[in-house]
Design a protein around this motif. Structure first.
Motif, PDB file in Angstrom:
ATOM      1  N   SER A   1       0.844  -1.104  -0.036  1.00 48.32           N
ATOM      2  CA  SER A   1      -0.075   0.004   0.036  1.00 48.32           C
ATOM      3  C   SER A   1       0.799   1.337   0.134  1.00 48.32           C
ATOM      4  O   SER A   1       2.047   1.179   0.071  1.00 48.32           O
ATOM      5  CB  SER A   1      -0.894   0.125   1.264  1.00 48.32           C
ATOM      6  N   SER A   2       0.065   2.503  -0.021  1.00 47.64           N
ATOM      7  CA  SER A   2       0.980   3.813  -0.179  1.00 47.64           C
ATOM      8  C   SER A   2       0.900   4.278   1.089  1.00 47.64           C
ATOM      9  O   SER A   2       1.208   5.550   1.394  1.00 47.64           O
ATOM     10  CB  SER A   2       0.127   4.507  -1.159  1.00 47.64           C
ATOM     11  N   LYS A   3       0.576   3.673   2.180  1.00 48.81           N
ATOM     12  CA  LYS A   3       0.497   4.053   3.589  1.00 48.81           C
ATOM     13  C   LYS A   3       1.261   3.174   4.508  1.00 48.81           C
ATOM     14  O   LYS A   3       1.427   2.053   4.055  1.00 48.81           O
ATOM     15  CB  LYS A   3      -0.940   4.203   4.120  1.00 48.81           C
ATOM     16  N   THR A   4       1.831   3.806   5.665  1.00 49.23           N
ATOM     17  CA  THR A   4       2.701   3.025   6.507  1.00 49.23           C
ATOM     18  C   THR A   4       1.834   2.187   7.376  1.00 49.23           C
ATOM     19  O   THR A   4       0.710   2.363   7.751  1.00 49.23           O
ATOM     20  CB  THR A   4       3.375   3.822   7.431  1.00 49.23           C
ATOM     21  N   LEU A   5       2.486   0.752   7.604  1.00 47.77           N
ATOM     22  CA  LEU A   5       1.635  -0.160   8.206  1.00 47.77           C
ATOM     23  C   LEU A   5       2.361  -0.580   9.670  1.00 47.77           C
ATOM     24  O   LEU A   5       3.669  -0.316   9.626  1.00 47.77           O
ATOM     25  CB  LEU A   5       1.375  -1.426   7.389  1.00 47.77           C
ATOM     26  N   MET A   6       1.667  -0.758  10.667  1.00 46.66           N
ATOM     27  CA  MET A   6       2.312  -0.671  11.825  1.00 46.66           C
ATOM     28  C   MET A   6       1.661  -1.944  12.729  1.00 46.66           C
ATOM     29  O   MET A   6       0.634  -2.189  12.664  1.00 46.66           O
ATOM     30  CB  MET A   6       2.269   0.371  12.869  1.00 46.66           C
ATOM     31  N   TYR A   7       2.374  -2.949  13.078  1.00 48.24           N
ATOM     32  CA  TYR A   7       1.920  -4.138  13.569  1.00 48.24           C
ATOM     33  C   TYR A   7       2.385  -4.525  15.127  1.00 48.24           C
ATOM     34  O   TYR A   7       3.420  -3.992  15.429  1.00 48.24           O
ATOM     35  CB  TYR A   7       2.388  -5.622  12.923  1.00 48.24           C
ATOM     36  N   ASN A   8       1.492  -5.114  16.185  1.00 44.25           N
ATOM     37  CA  ASN A   8       2.187  -5.482  17.388  1.00 44.25           C
ATOM     38  C   ASN A   8       2.455  -6.772  17.265  1.00 44.25           C
ATOM     39  O   ASN A   8       1.250  -7.550  17.006  1.00 44.25           O
ATOM     40  CB  ASN A   8       1.095  -4.935  18.466  1.00 44.25           C
ATOM     41  N   ALA A   9       3.608  -7.364  17.415  1.00 40.62           N
ATOM     42  CA  ALA A   9       3.896  -8.838  17.400  1.00 40.62           C
ATOM     43  C   ALA A   9       3.816  -9.460  18.801  1.00 40.62           C
ATOM     44  O   ALA A   9       4.351  -8.973  19.767  1.00 40.62           O
ATOM     45  CB  ALA A   9       5.081  -8.930  16.795  1.00 40.62           C
ATOM     46  N   ILE A  10       2.913 -10.649  18.801  1.00 39.78           N
ATOM     47  CA  ILE A  10       2.668 -11.352  19.980  1.00 39.78           C
ATOM     48  C   ILE A  10       2.868 -12.799  19.849  1.00 39.78           C
ATOM     49  O   ILE A  10       2.444 -13.356  18.956  1.00 39.78           O
ATOM     50  CB  ILE A  10       1.424 -11.212  20.440  1.00 39.78           C
ATOM     51  N   LEU A  11       3.603 -13.611  20.744  1.00 40.35           N
ATOM     52  CA  LEU A  11       3.869 -14.932  20.596  1.00 40.35           C
ATOM     53  C   LEU A  11       2.842 -15.533  21.547  1.00 40.35           C
ATOM     54  O   LEU A  11       2.932 -15.226  22.821  1.00 40.35           O
ATOM     55  CB  LEU A  11       5.444 -15.326  21.118  1.00 40.35           C
ATOM     56  N   VAL A  12       2.138 -16.556  21.166  1.00 39.55           N
ATOM     57  CA  VAL A  12       1.076 -17.162  22.007  1.00 39.55           C
ATOM     58  C   VAL A  12       1.285 -18.622  21.912  1.00 39.55           C
ATOM     59  O   VAL A  12       1.810 -19.174  20.868  1.00 39.55           O
ATOM     60  CB  VAL A  12      -0.490 -16.690  21.970  1.00 39.55           C
ATOM     61  N   GLY A  13       0.801 -19.454  22.802  1.00 40.12           N
ATOM     62  CA  GLY A  13       0.823 -20.861  22.658  1.00 40.12           C
ATOM     63  C   GLY A  13       1.379 -21.601  23.817  1.00 40.12           C
ATOM     64  O   GLY A  13       2.160 -20.718  24.906  1.00 40.12           O
ATOM     65  N   ARG A  14       1.431 -22.781  23.789  1.00 42.80           N
ATOM     66  CA  ARG A  14       1.982 -23.762  24.838  1.00 42.80           C
ATOM     67  C   ARG A  14       3.432 -23.489  25.169  1.00 42.80           C
ATOM     68  O   ARG A  14       3.854 -23.333  26.249  1.00 42.80           O
ATOM     69  CB  ARG A  14       1.709 -25.471  24.464  1.00 42.80           C
TER      70      ARG A  14
END
Length: 116
Positions: free
Chosen positions: A23-36
């Protein structure tokens, strides 16, 4: 998508996940690790991922094996709203396999088997 980590017991394996932003816009993500086994995986560069417009970035995911059994977790990338645009939530399955065991140390012992 599944990311497989293969290595020796107690070794640290690093894999990269490449994220593209078409896309032509900045993307920001929050990374989370889940599981056993989420505690066995880590994100050394932190939990926030920013992808500039029309660019790509890599996320390093580290795994350190503590047990012989396969470890499993999920990497969740949850979009944060930036300038009115939201990216899709992304999920990656993380799986490990211990292929060999390196001895931590070798001890030589001498002992009589019996006494007369």
């Amino acid at each position: 998508k599944t990311i497989e980590f293969t290595g020796a017991l107690h070794a640290t394996v690093v894999k990269q996940v490449r994220l593209k932003n078409p896309s032509s816009k900045t993307l920001m993500y929050n990374a989370i690790l889940v599981g056993r086994d989420a505690d066995d995986f880590s994100l050394p560069k932190g939990n926030t991922v920013t992808i500039a417009p029309k660019r790509q970035t890599n996320i390093n995911v580290e795994f350190t094996s503590r047990f012989l059994r396969p470890a499993e977790a999920v990497l969740l990338l949850i979009s944060k709203r930036v300038g009115g645009i939201n990216g899709a939530t992304l999920t990656f399955s993380l799986k490990s396999e211990v292929k060999h065991i390196e001895p931590a140390d070798i001890l030589k012992c001498k002992s009589p088997c019996y006494e007369l």
